[in-house]
Design a protein around this motif. Sequence first.
Motif, mmCIF file in Angstrom:
data_model
loop_
_atom_site.group_PDB
_atom_site.id
_atom_site.type_symbol
_atom_site.label_atom_id
_atom_site.label_comp_id
_atom_site.label_asym_id
_atom_site.label_seq_id
_atom_site.Cartn_x
_atom_site.Cartn_y
_atom_site.Cartn_z
ATOM 1 N N TRP A 1 -49.476 0.565 38.508
ATOM 2 C CA TRP A 1 -48.686 -0.544 38.733
ATOM 3 C C TRP A 1 -47.287 -0.232 39.263
ATOM 4 O O TRP A 1 -46.744 0.767 39.270
ATOM 5 N N GLU A 2 -46.542 -1.253 39.702
ATOM 6 C CA GLU A 2 -45.379 -1.143 40.495
ATOM 7 C C GLU A 2 -44.453 -0.729 39.809
ATOM 8 O O GLU A 2 -44.324 -1.359 38.537
ATOM 9 N N ARG A 3 -43.464 0.134 40.051
ATOM 10 C CA ARG A 3 -42.275 0.734 39.422
ATOM 11 C C ARG A 3 -41.600 -0.560 38.981
ATOM 12 O O ARG A 3 -41.215 -1.588 39.756
ATOM 13 N N LYS A 4 -40.538 -0.498 38.031
ATOM 14 C CA LYS A 4 -39.540 -1.365 37.548
ATOM 15 C C LYS A 4 -38.138 -0.811 37.892
ATOM 16 O O LYS A 4 -37.219 -1.531 38.000
ATOM 17 N N ASP B 1 -46.552 6.701 47.166
ATOM 18 C CA ASP B 1 -47.391 6.159 46.247
ATOM 19 C C ASP B 1 -46.263 6.463 44.746
ATOM 20 O O ASP B 1 -46.100 5.750 43.785
ATOM 21 N N LYS C 1 -43.574 4.169 44.595
ATOM 22 C CA LYS C 1 -43.698 2.923 44.509
ATOM 23 C C LYS C 1 -44.286 2.468 43.066
ATOM 24 O O LYS C 1 -43.951 1.435 42.585
ATOM 25 N N TYR C 2 -45.163 3.602 42.736
ATOM 26 C CA TYR C 2 -46.081 3.275 41.369
ATOM 27 C C TYR C 2 -45.653 4.102 40.432
ATOM 28 O O TYR C 2 -45.093 5.252 40.664
#
Length: 478
Positions: A214-217, A265, A268-269
């Motif tokens: 899932w996408e990083r916060k 990756d 981003k994730y």
Amino acid sequence: MNTGWRLFGTVLFALAACLSGCRRAPVPEPPVPTPTPAPTPTPPPYVPNKRLETGRIFNGMQYRVTLETEYGTTASVDREDPASYRAELLVKVRVPKPHRSLEEISRLNDRLPAVLPDLGRLLTGARISPFFDELYRLKVSNLRSNLSRLDALLTRHNFYDTETVLELQHPETHRRAVFIQSDMDVDEDGSDPERVPEVDGSSVTFQPFTSYRWERKTTAANSFLTPRTAKLRQYEKELAGSGLPPVRATELREAVARVKSEIGDLKKYSFLVAKTDPYVVVPGSMAGKSRGAFGVEVGDYCVVIHGGVLYPAIVGDVGPSYKSGEGSLRLCQQINAKANTNNRAVSDLKVSYLVFPGSGEKPWRAPDLSRWRDRCAGLLTEMGGHRGELHVWENLIKPPPPPPAPVQSPASASPVQPPIPGPLETAVPGQNPKPQATPQPAPQPPPPTTVPVPGTPNPKPQPVPVLPPVSVPAAPAL
């Protein structure tokens, strides 16, 4: 007469002298003849033969070697002929058959019929999944491609890692499930600097990625970025050099593209972490929408059954297409506390995986273990319910601390307003002075509202009258 006696006396005298002072010469013995030596026996001719030896190599494969000898020509000729000194290898493998009877499955886990009370009815209408045949076809293909390297052949344990694969569907709810009877190896992959800043990546098979992501916060740095960045520089430097063979140049270009993708990756994730998140790994031959109604997708919910306990999990990763039976380190150590990289959680084929195709939720997000358990409980109900213990996962990840309050610089800080002076009172001993109320300006009356009358033009806005300021009496001087 006298002459005769004289001759006789002379002879006697000579004889007496010989007997008294002269030795007889020894009579030589006749020579002993030399024996004729026996001829050296001719050695028996070498007879070619056969000899059978048996053994077992490290991967558990038993081998039988037959040594055969035959007559050749001469050493100088035979040593130049490769066919004169060779090994011929014959690999024989038994491919197992799947089953779908409750009796066969119960032999591996006799508590399974009690844990899943509707299992017998489900097996009546079950179908042996084509995934089973595909899995073993890929295993044989892997053996065939590695016949020239015995050390790369699948181990006997990994070849026989799946007992059966069945497609189940409940007759009333129509809920589908893929039933896999297998063992359980350990997976240690994954990284997420936002939840788990430090991850042990010392395993030789470790990868910081999982298929579920899932996408990083936040911008927290992934600890596995640094070695990949250094590797990328090394590849690019070698690729920029001159005189590279074409094959090596192609390898380097592919490596540069791969490492750049991995770096992107990691930035981003976020990914699942095997140490903290319960998930399973399915073979690539079972994954994807193209596999039909029973195709398994990443993110689908899964219940792992061992003994009388049911463990809620998700499909978190996709592994080699020819290998089955793998769980995250968190899941494995819950079943067997001694499980690690070198120690399987369960070696026997006593683990049941009940995967629910199409049950995953999107978008993917960070694990919510309570949510996972509730969803698995509902899916089990749709498959006829359960009577075993549905495990409750403890959240091992502490919530991050709240962010610190922003610190204002003196230039940006708002000036402190001085207090409004008010009347002073003399303090009386023993009494606390009463707080003085801050004078407030008098309320302003609202401006008059004009109500339009139908049929008349809109009136012009009237100016709001300005009222004179209200004077506040000053505090008396002391």
